[in-house]
Scaffold this active site. Structure first.
Site, PDB file in Angstrom:
ATOM      1  N   SER A 146       0.861  -1.194   0.000  1.00  0.00           N
ATOM      2  CA  SER A 146       0.000   0.000   0.000  1.00  0.00           C
ATOM      3  C   SER A 146       0.891   1.237   0.000  1.00  0.00           C
ATOM      4  CB  SER A 146      -0.861  -0.003   1.269  1.00  0.00           C
ATOM      5  OG  SER A 146      -1.367   1.290   1.558  1.00  0.00           O
ATOM      6  N   TYR A 159      -3.501  -0.512   9.924  1.00  0.00           N
ATOM      7  CA  TYR A 159      -3.379  -0.822   8.496  1.00  0.00           C
ATOM      8  C   TYR A 159      -1.995  -0.411   8.014  1.00  0.00           C
ATOM      9  CZ  TYR A 159      -4.775  -0.872   3.528  1.00  0.00           C
ATOM     10  OH  TYR A 159      -4.874  -1.125   2.180  1.00  0.00           O
TER      11      TYR A 159
HETATM   12  C1  GCO Z   1      -7.167   4.993   3.652  1.00  0.00           C
HETATM   13  C2  GCO Z   1      -7.248   4.053   2.463  1.00  0.00           C
HETATM   14  C3  GCO Z   1      -5.846   3.622   2.017  1.00  0.00           C
HETATM   15  C4  GCO Z   1      -5.942   2.961   0.662  1.00  0.00           C
HETATM   16  C5  GCO Z   1      -4.666   2.346   0.168  1.00  0.00           C
HETATM   17  C6  GCO Z   1      -3.666   3.371  -0.211  1.00  0.00           C
HETATM   18  O1  GCO Z   1      -8.018   4.909   4.538  1.00  0.00           O
HETATM   19  O2  GCO Z   1      -6.227   5.820   3.636  1.00  0.00           O
HETATM   20  O3  GCO Z   1      -8.038   2.931   2.764  1.00  0.00           O
HETATM   21  O4  GCO Z   1      -5.313   2.786   3.002  1.00  0.00           O
HETATM   22  O5  GCO Z   1      -6.892   1.954   0.700  1.00  0.00           O
HETATM   23  O6  GCO Z   1      -4.138   1.440   1.088  1.00  0.00           O
HETATM   24  O7  GCO Z   1      -2.526   2.709  -0.749  1.00  0.00           O
END
Ligand code: GCO
Length: 255
Positions: A146, A159
């Site tokens: 990501s 995340y």
């Molecule tokens: C967020 C998004 C990001 C994208 C992606 C970017 O909440 O900022 O969900 O996480 O999904 O991962 O590369």
């Protein structure tokens, strides 16, 4: 000669979380390049309808329903594929969730669930696939990273940490499994039009921020990952390992 490097005929690809979103787009793309697809998800209904749609479009599809965060289920799924004589040549570790909450308000259980699904599951599924790839002397692993593998955004800490871990897990896989002729790489999607990002897409301020912050001034489409997925799944990348390729409209490279 050059285009046959990208031909996946005779290969089998397992894509986790592939009944919808980025995983579904990559599954369809790898199928169009000739691969047999092992479609995965944890929702039986969604998985079955995706498999039927892909089969109607001419893809060769096997359904493997398991929760990537349930290690026993992952091990059992690979044993079932073994029993059916299905050898996974290409693994795309795509399954993942998002959970947006400031850390000061974040419960540890919510933190852990994101880490379990977005990071640890990629290790477990990767290990089970690599055991078999090593025995065959070849394999391709594509982890889904990501922008947050490089840059942090407020309210998505677990995340971000998981995706940062995915970048380094990819390098660790390259370090340990290169001698077994397994290439491990990652794709880092930018802001893509997916269900997971619905809340962001429908927020005018966030939408404007993404378009302003991205050199290509737009969100990415799931099918725009397909070319990179085919490249990393194919003989065209046989001496490429440990890399993260960002498919992000240029976002991660600019201030
Ligand atoms: C967020 C998004 C990001 C994208 C992606 C970017 O909440 O900022 O969900 O996480 O999904 O991962 O590369």
């Amino acid at each position: 000669m050059s285009l046959t490097l990208f031909d996946l005929s005779g290969k089998t690809a397992l894509i986790t979380g592939s009944s919808r979103g980025l995983g579904r787009a990559m599954a369809e793309g790898l199928a169009q390049a000739g691969a047999r697809i092992v479609l995965n998800g944890h929702n039986a209904e969604r998985l079955q309808s995706a498999a039927e749609e892909m089969a109607r479009a001419g893809a060769e599809v096997i359904v493997a329903r398991f929760d990537v965060a349930d290690e026993a289920a992952v091990v059992a799924a690979f044993e079932a594929l073994d029993a059916d004589g299905v050898a996974v040549d290409i693994l795309v570790n795509n399954a993942g969730i998002q959970f947006r909450r400031p850390m000061l308000d974040l419960e540890t259980a919510d933190w852990q669930r994101v880490i379990d699904i977005n990071l640890t599951a990629s290790f477990v599924v990767g290990r089970e696939a690599a055991k078999r790839m090593a025995a065959r002397g070849r394999g391709k692993i594509i982890n889904i990273a990501s922008l947050t593998s490089e840059l942090a955004r407020a309210t998505v800490a677990p995340y971000t940490v998981a995706k940062g871990g995915i970048k380094m897990l990819t390098k660790a896989m390259a370090a340990e499994w290169g001698e077994k002729n397994i290439q491990a790489n990652a794709i880092g999607p930018g802001y893509m039009v997916t269900d997971m990002n619905e809340a962001l897409l429908s927020n005018p301020d966030f939408d404007a921020w993404v378009k302003g912050r991205t050199p290509m001034r737009r969100w990415g489409l799931p099918e725009e990952l397909v070319g990179t997925a085919i490249y990393l799944a194919s003989d065209a990348s046989n001496y490429v390992s440990g890399q993260v390729i960002y498919v992000d409209g240029g976002m991660v490279s600019v201030l």
